[in-house]
Design an enzyme around this catalytic site. Structure first.
Site, PDB file in Angstrom:
ATOM      1  N   GLU A 109     -39.166 -14.622  -5.657  1.00 58.74           N
ATOM      2  CA  GLU A 109     -39.937 -13.536  -6.706  1.00 58.74           C
ATOM      3  C   GLU A 109     -38.748 -12.076  -6.395  1.00 58.74           C
ATOM      4  OE1 GLU A 109     -43.869 -12.228  -5.907  1.00 58.74           O
ATOM      5  OE2 GLU A 109     -43.600 -12.619  -3.569  1.00 58.74           O
TER       6      GLU A 109
ATOM      7  N   LYS B 199     -38.600  -8.361  -6.371  1.00 65.66           N
ATOM      8  CA  LYS B 199     -39.132  -7.042  -6.581  1.00 65.66           C
ATOM      9  C   LYS B 199     -37.971  -5.841  -6.254  1.00 65.66           C
ATOM     10  CE  LYS B 199     -43.548  -9.012  -5.190  1.00 65.66           C
ATOM     11  NZ  LYS B 199     -44.043  -8.811  -7.039  1.00 65.66           N
TER      12      LYS B 199
ATOM     13  N   ASP C 281     -43.133 -14.832  -8.569  1.00 63.88           N
ATOM     14  CA  ASP C 281     -42.725 -14.028 -10.084  1.00 63.88           C
ATOM     15  C   ASP C 281     -41.824 -14.946 -10.910  1.00 63.88           C
ATOM     16  OD1 ASP C 281     -43.515 -11.535  -9.630  1.00 63.88           O
ATOM     17  OD2 ASP C 281     -41.876 -10.982  -8.522  1.00 63.88           O
TER      18      ASP C 281
END
Length: 232
Positions: free
Chosen positions: A72, A74, A52
């Site tokens: 990342e 999430k 990401d």
């Protein structure tokens, strides 16, 4: 990640780059450089991983770019928001809480691919921020619109998904910087462990909180690589 990248450029006299993806063939090339039997399988030439936050790298004194940070973010579990809004969940819309799914387990793929990419390094700067009711680290209650206190249990098997991700850090304590590789002794042999730095909380991660953690991990990477970045 953009702010961290800008900060690194302003603080250090090194050449940095920030890219969004790592081609699978580049990962395979790194594996093959360690052992010719590794990194042979590639069916789709365009295969790649896209963390990401992308990947920040620094150029060493040999002219090679070395990874110092990837990340990342999430999210899984909207129970708090649904309760506060008075919205029921489930197939029949009659539940306060939604049984957690398994989508978050997909994070393991990118982590494993990055391990392959970092196979010859002594650091592993992979940071994952996980947020939502499925990542609560302690039990708490949420007041519903009808005045009930609804329990969000951090140790309920149908709710919490931390255990689905913690294998990526070998079950070590969460919310810690594991950029520096660990070494363990097994039957007289030294085994190198590359653990992802996993940060969990039920609340939303603010950009400032994430930036502080990412900055710390990036600096750890630079410390480990320092002798390879400057002339002796």
């Amino acid at each position: 990640m953009d702010k961290v990248f800008e900060g690194l450029q302003s603080k250090w006299p090194f050449s940095f780059r920030h890219r969004k993806e790592i081609p699978k063939k580049e990962i395979n090339a790194k594996l093959s450089s360690v052992d010719v039997d590794l990194g042979k399988v590639l069916f789709v030439e365009s295969s790649r991983i896209r963390p990401d936050g992308g990947l920040i790298e620094v150029m060493d004194r040999q002219g090679d770019y070395r990874a110092i940070l990837t990340s990342e973010s999430k999210h899984q579990g909207n129970d708090v928001q649904k309760i506060l809004a008075g919205e029921k969940q489930g197939k029949n819309k009659d539940q306060d809480l939604m049984v957690a799914g398994n989508a978050i387990e997909r994070v393991h793929k990118n982590i494993q691919e990055f391990r392959n990419f970092m196979i010859n390094e002594k650091h592993f700067p992979y940071v994952v921020f996980l947020q939502g009711s499925n990542f609560a680290t302690e039990t708490f209650f949420v007041r519903s619109v009808d005045g009930r206190d609804i329990k969000i249990a951090h140790d309920a098997g149908n709710m919490n998904r931390i255990d689905r991700v913690s294998a990526a850090s070998y079950g070590m304590d969460i919310n810690r910087n594991y950029c520096r590789n660990a070494f363990v002794e097994l039957d007289g042999n030294t085994q190198m462990l590359q653990a992802a730095s996993l940060y969990f909380q039920a609340d939303t991660w603010y950009a400032s909180e994430m930036a502080e953690i990412l900055w710390e991990v990036a600096l750890t990477s630079l410390e480990i690589l320092f002798d390879d970045l400057v002339e002796n």
